[in-house]
Design a protein around this motif. Structure first.
Motif, PDB file in Angstrom:
ATOM      1  N   MET A 147      60.690  34.049  10.293  1.00  0.00           N
ATOM      2  CA  MET A 147      59.882  32.910  10.683  1.00  0.00           C
ATOM      3  C   MET A 147      59.247  33.183  12.044  1.00  0.00           C
ATOM      4  SD  MET A 147      62.368  29.671   9.873  1.00  0.00           S
ATOM      5  CE  MET A 147      63.209  29.468   8.290  1.00  0.00           C
ATOM      6  N   ALA A 148      58.053  32.698  12.222  1.00  0.00           N
ATOM      7  CA  ALA A 148      57.394  32.848  13.524  1.00  0.00           C
ATOM      8  C   ALA A 148      57.937  31.804  14.486  1.00  0.00           C
ATOM      9  CB  ALA A 148      55.889  32.675  13.369  1.00  0.00           C
ATOM     10  N   PRO A 149      58.256  32.198  15.729  1.00  0.00           N
ATOM     11  CA  PRO A 149      58.759  31.212  16.693  1.00  0.00           C
ATOM     12  C   PRO A 149      57.720  30.174  17.092  1.00  0.00           C
ATOM     13  CG  PRO A 149      58.404  33.337  17.749  1.00  0.00           C
ATOM     14  CD  PRO A 149      58.234  33.566  16.284  1.00  0.00           C
ATOM     15  N   ARG A 150      56.440  30.499  16.895  1.00  0.00           N
ATOM     16  CA  ARG A 150      55.349  29.544  17.146  1.00  0.00           C
ATOM     17  C   ARG A 150      54.351  29.661  16.010  1.00  0.00           C
ATOM     18  NH1 ARG A 150      54.915  28.055  22.766  1.00  0.00           N
ATOM     19  NH2 ARG A 150      52.705  27.608  22.500  1.00  0.00           N
ATOM     20  N   LEU A 163      65.600  30.283  16.866  1.00  0.00           N
ATOM     21  CA  LEU A 163      65.643  31.158  15.693  1.00  0.00           C
ATOM     22  C   LEU A 163      66.620  32.320  15.837  1.00  0.00           C
ATOM     23  CD1 LEU A 163      61.892  31.374  14.589  1.00  0.00           C
ATOM     24  CD2 LEU A 163      63.760  30.140  13.480  1.00  0.00           C
ATOM     25  N   GLU A 164      67.045  32.619  17.039  1.00  0.00           N
ATOM     26  CA  GLU A 164      68.000  33.704  17.242  1.00  0.00           C
ATOM     27  C   GLU A 164      69.399  33.176  17.565  1.00  0.00           C
ATOM     28  OE1 GLU A 164      66.377  36.238  20.218  1.00  0.00           O
ATOM     29  OE2 GLU A 164      64.632  36.817  19.010  1.00  0.00           O
ATOM     30  N   ILE A 165      69.593  31.864  17.439  1.00  0.00           N
ATOM     31  CA  ILE A 165      70.873  31.233  17.764  1.00  0.00           C
ATOM     32  C   ILE A 165      71.495  30.689  16.474  1.00  0.00           C
ATOM     33  CG2 ILE A 165      72.024  29.431  19.096  1.00  0.00           C
ATOM     34  CD1 ILE A 165      69.712  29.615  21.090  1.00  0.00           C
ATOM     35  N   GLU A 166      72.774  30.956  16.259  1.00  0.00           N
ATOM     36  CA  GLU A 166      73.432  30.526  15.035  1.00  0.00           C
ATOM     37  C   GLU A 166      73.853  29.064  15.115  1.00  0.00           C
ATOM     38  OE1 GLU A 166      76.358  33.120  13.373  1.00  0.00           O
ATOM     39  OE2 GLU A 166      75.298  34.935  14.003  1.00  0.00           O
ATOM     40  N   ARG A 167      73.914  28.452  13.957  1.00  0.00           N
ATOM     41  CA  ARG A 167      74.220  27.033  13.826  1.00  0.00           C
ATOM     42  C   ARG A 167      75.548  26.670  14.499  1.00  0.00           C
ATOM     43  NH1 ARG A 167      73.615  26.688   8.310  1.00  0.00           N
ATOM     44  NH2 ARG A 167      71.368  26.388   8.605  1.00  0.00           N
ATOM     45  N   MET A 168      76.553  27.503  14.312  1.00  0.00           N
ATOM     46  CA  MET A 168      77.866  27.204  14.874  1.00  0.00           C
ATOM     47  C   MET A 168      77.826  27.159  16.400  1.00  0.00           C
ATOM     48  SD  MET A 168      80.812  26.252  14.090  1.00  0.00           S
ATOM     49  CE  MET A 168      80.752  26.620  12.328  1.00  0.00           C
ATOM     50  N   THR A 169      77.009  28.003  17.010  1.00  0.00           N
ATOM     51  CA  THR A 169      76.875  27.997  18.466  1.00  0.00           C
ATOM     52  C   THR A 169      76.337  26.658  18.954  1.00  0.00           C
ATOM     53  OG1 THR A 169      76.493  30.383  18.517  1.00  0.00           O
ATOM     54  CG2 THR A 169      75.743  29.120  20.424  1.00  0.00           C
ATOM     55  N   LEU A 170      75.365  26.113  18.245  1.00  0.00           N
ATOM     56  CA  LEU A 170      74.789  24.825  18.631  1.00  0.00           C
ATOM     57  C   LEU A 170      75.833  23.723  18.550  1.00  0.00           C
ATOM     58  CD1 LEU A 170      71.308  24.989  16.856  1.00  0.00           C
ATOM     59  CD2 LEU A 170      71.888  25.620  19.203  1.00  0.00           C
ATOM     60  N   ASP A 219      63.258  40.564  10.919  1.00  0.00           N
ATOM     61  CA  ASP A 219      62.412  40.987  12.038  1.00  0.00           C
ATOM     62  C   ASP A 219      61.720  42.317  11.721  1.00  0.00           C
ATOM     63  OD1 ASP A 219      62.956  38.788  13.603  1.00  0.00           O
ATOM     64  OD2 ASP A 219      64.647  39.718  14.638  1.00  0.00           O
ATOM     65  N   HIS A 220      62.460  43.244  11.096  1.00  0.00           N
ATOM     66  CA  HIS A 220      61.849  44.521  10.688  1.00  0.00           C
ATOM     67  C   HIS A 220      60.684  44.261   9.722  1.00  0.00           C
ATOM     68  CE1 HIS A 220      64.937  46.492  12.804  1.00  0.00           C
ATOM     69  NE2 HIS A 220      65.848  46.587  11.851  1.00  0.00           N
ATOM     70  N   MET A 221      60.905  43.351   8.782  1.00  0.00           N
ATOM     71  CA  MET A 221      59.862  43.038   7.798  1.00  0.00           C
ATOM     72  C   MET A 221      58.649  42.393   8.475  1.00  0.00           C
ATOM     73  SD  MET A 221      61.125  44.259   5.080  1.00  0.00           S
ATOM     74  CE  MET A 221      60.235  43.620   3.673  1.00  0.00           C
ATOM     75  N   ALA A 222      58.899  41.599   9.489  1.00  0.00           N
ATOM     76  CA  ALA A 222      57.782  40.974  10.211  1.00  0.00           C
ATOM     77  C   ALA A 222      56.923  42.028  10.898  1.00  0.00           C
ATOM     78  CB  ALA A 222      58.313  39.964  11.233  1.00  0.00           C
ATOM     79  N   ARG A 223      57.574  43.051  11.467  1.00  0.00           N
ATOM     80  CA  ARG A 223      56.806  44.118  12.108  1.00  0.00           C
ATOM     81  C   ARG A 223      56.023  44.927  11.070  1.00  0.00           C
ATOM     82  NH1 ARG A 223      61.365  44.183  15.559  1.00  0.00           N
ATOM     83  NH2 ARG A 223      62.431  45.825  14.398  1.00  0.00           N
ATOM     84  N   ALA A 224      56.639  45.132   9.888  1.00  0.00           N
ATOM     85  CA  ALA A 224      55.924  45.823   8.810  1.00  0.00           C
ATOM     86  C   ALA A 224      54.726  44.998   8.348  1.00  0.00           C
ATOM     87  CB  ALA A 224      56.879  46.089   7.640  1.00  0.00           C
ATOM     88  N   ALA A 411      41.166  35.658  11.073  1.00  0.00           N
ATOM     89  CA  ALA A 411      42.272  35.077  10.310  1.00  0.00           C
ATOM     90  C   ALA A 411      43.190  36.141   9.704  1.00  0.00           C
ATOM     91  CB  ALA A 411      41.721  34.182   9.208  1.00  0.00           C
ATOM     92  N   LEU A 412      42.704  37.374   9.592  1.00  0.00           N
ATOM     93  CA  LEU A 412      43.554  38.445   9.061  1.00  0.00           C
ATOM     94  C   LEU A 412      44.705  38.772   9.986  1.00  0.00           C
ATOM     95  CD1 LEU A 412      40.774  40.768   7.670  1.00  0.00           C
ATOM     96  CD2 LEU A 412      42.761  39.999   6.353  1.00  0.00           C
ATOM     97  N   LEU A 413      44.593  38.418  11.261  1.00  0.00           N
ATOM     98  CA  LEU A 413      45.623  38.766  12.237  1.00  0.00           C
ATOM     99  C   LEU A 413      46.410  37.560  12.710  1.00  0.00           C
ATOM    100  CD1 LEU A 413      43.638  41.335  14.403  1.00  0.00           C
ATOM    101  CD2 LEU A 413      45.227  41.781  12.530  1.00  0.00           C
ATOM    102  N   SER A 414      46.250  36.426  12.015  1.00  0.00           N
ATOM    103  CA  SER A 414      46.964  35.208  12.429  1.00  0.00           C
ATOM    104  C   SER A 414      47.939  34.789  11.345  1.00  0.00           C
ATOM    105  CB  SER A 414      45.970  34.081  12.708  1.00  0.00           C
ATOM    106  OG  SER A 414      45.302  33.708  11.526  1.00  0.00           O
ATOM    107  N   HIS A 415      49.027  34.125  11.766  1.00  0.00           N
ATOM    108  CA  HIS A 415      50.029  33.627  10.826  1.00  0.00           C
ATOM    109  C   HIS A 415      50.312  32.175  11.196  1.00  0.00           C
ATOM    110  CE1 HIS A 415      50.958  37.506   8.997  1.00  0.00           C
ATOM    111  NE2 HIS A 415      50.908  38.002  10.210  1.00  0.00           N
TER     112      HIS A 415
END
Length: 415
Positions: A147-150, A163-170, A219-224, A411-415
């Motif tokens: 997921m995109a943070p913004r 997005l990088e924090i687990e539910r239990m921590t919250l 995250d790897h897939m997002a970079r790909a 638009a090709l470079l935006s999500h």
């Protein structure tokens, strides 16, 4: 314990936070933790914070959850607004419909109150669960990307700082601070895919398939995905052009593209042209690519795709726009603004059509396919054609593409 949560918010809001923002709070642990961290953050940054809750009208427990959020807002002296959804007709996917409605209701409220940023409490667990759900559906690189943070949706910037924090921590943070939250009983119901996936992940955890590892893969897939988007952008710049909103692609160069880049370019071209909410099915896109590579014609997603003079042409299908009518100055087909010397409300913007096109001398000289010109916007008055900007009929009238031709490439470079 709340300091790391505040740091996460600071990292995602940047050096220049907005003067006012809102946070979507359901009463669950994730959103309550986000609210608890935003209170000191916004006070420190002098940001005016609002709280928005959506009641979908589907559960009796929602009243208690709203009451909890209201009490927290009173405790922290924050304005709290509740939106109510009454649009469920019992058809389709309930969770998807509720999610879409929630975003739209919140966005409409935010726009009315001049709020441009909304924080939501998605966590690393949400990332991992979504990854597995999409994996089960055979999703490709895009579907498996993090997921995109913004992101911008309905004209609002949605921020996901956790997005990088687990539910239990919250929940540990909330317990430490003595802050209560509500547990949605539907989170235990096996009727929902996400609940079943959550339990499956608990089984996989001892094997090393943890939330953290799945987030790392996403995250790897997002970079790909970003790399593929960049290559698609370069291909579009080399072989595509936008003429009066019609996309032309060099057929010979398109045939040489790797399958995935060709698919992405075609999919983007269709989606940009039709402005559809959801993309067409991948099998239909594959058939369309096969057809045009062979010099054939196809219709898909409200678009007409044809090959003429060594070029692939993609434009609106006449049947998709034949009943769309707007006033001069309003957006027609969500793409065009027609302007001219008169703004009489009796003037209408409608497609040109084949019959009217046939009566315009020299229309072939404009270099666009006949079907594209027939689907182009024109000005009518009591059934009489007044202007057709695409074919130069009455130069006092113009048709401006929303965002201009460069919007297609950007638009090709935006999500």
């Amino acid at each position: 314990m709340i300091a790391p949560l505040i740091a996460a918010i600071e990292a995602h809001m940047g050096a220049n936070p907005p003067e006012r923002m809102a946070v979507a709070v359901s009463g669950g642990g994730d959103s309550v933790a986000l609210l608890a961290a935003l209170v000191p953050y916004c006070r420190d940054k002098d940001v005016e914070l609002h709280v928005i809750t959506v009641d979908h009208g589907l559960r009796e427990e929602a009243r208690d959850e709203i009451a909890l959020v209201t009490d927290l807002c009173i405790r922290w002296n924050l304005p709290h607004h509740v939106e109510y959804w009454v649009g469920w007709d019992g058809q389709g996917n309930l969770q998807a419909a509720a999610r879409d409605a929630r975003y739209e209701l919140i966005a409409n409220w935010a726009c009315a109150n001049r709020i441009g940023h909304i924080a939501v409490g998605h966590t690393a667990d949400d990332q991992a669960e979504t990854f597995v759900m999409r994996l089960a559906r055979g999703s490709g690189v895009d579907g498996l990307s993090a997921m995109a943070p913004r992101r911008i949706r309905h004209g609002i910037t949605w921020v996901r700082p956790f997005l990088e924090i687990e539910r239990m921590t919250l929940r540990d943070v909330l317990r430490d601070a003595g802050i209560n939250w509500c547990d949605d009983p539907s989170n235990l119901s096996h009727d929902f895919e996400r609940v079943r996936v959550r339990e499956a992940l608990a089984v996989l955890n001892p094997l090393g398939v943890t939330t953290g590892k799945l987030v790392e893969v996403a995250d790897h897939m997002a970079r790909a995905r970003d790399a593929l988007d960049w290559q698609t952008f370069l291909a579009a710049r080399e072989m595509a052009d936008v003429v009066h909103g019609v996309i032309s692609i060099d057929l010979a160069k398109f045939r040489l593209l790797p399958q995935e880049i060709a698919r992405r370019l075609m999919l983007h071209t269709l989606s940009w042209t039709s402005h559809s909410t959801y993309p067409p099915r991948k099998d239909a896109v594959a058939r369309t690519i096969s057809a045009v590579r062979g010099g054939g014609t196809a219709t898909l997603d409200g678009c007409h795709i044809c090959v003429e003079n060594g070029m692939i042409w993609v434009f609106r299908e006449l049947n998709a726009v034949k009943d769309i009518v707007s006033e001069v100055g309003d957006m027609w087909d969500d793409r065009w603004v027609i302007a001219g010397p008169e703004d009489d409300p009796d003037f209408e913007v409608r497609p040109l059509g084949y019959e009217a096109l046939a009566n315009i001398e020299g229309w072939r000289n404009f270099g666009l396919p006949r079907a594209a010109l027939a689907a182009s916007p024109a000005v009518w008055y009591e059934g009489r054609l007044v202007a057709a900007p695409f074919v130069g009929l009455d130069d006092e009238w113009s048709a401006e593409l929303d965002g201009g031709k460069d919007a297609f490439f950007a638009a090709l470079l935006s999500h």
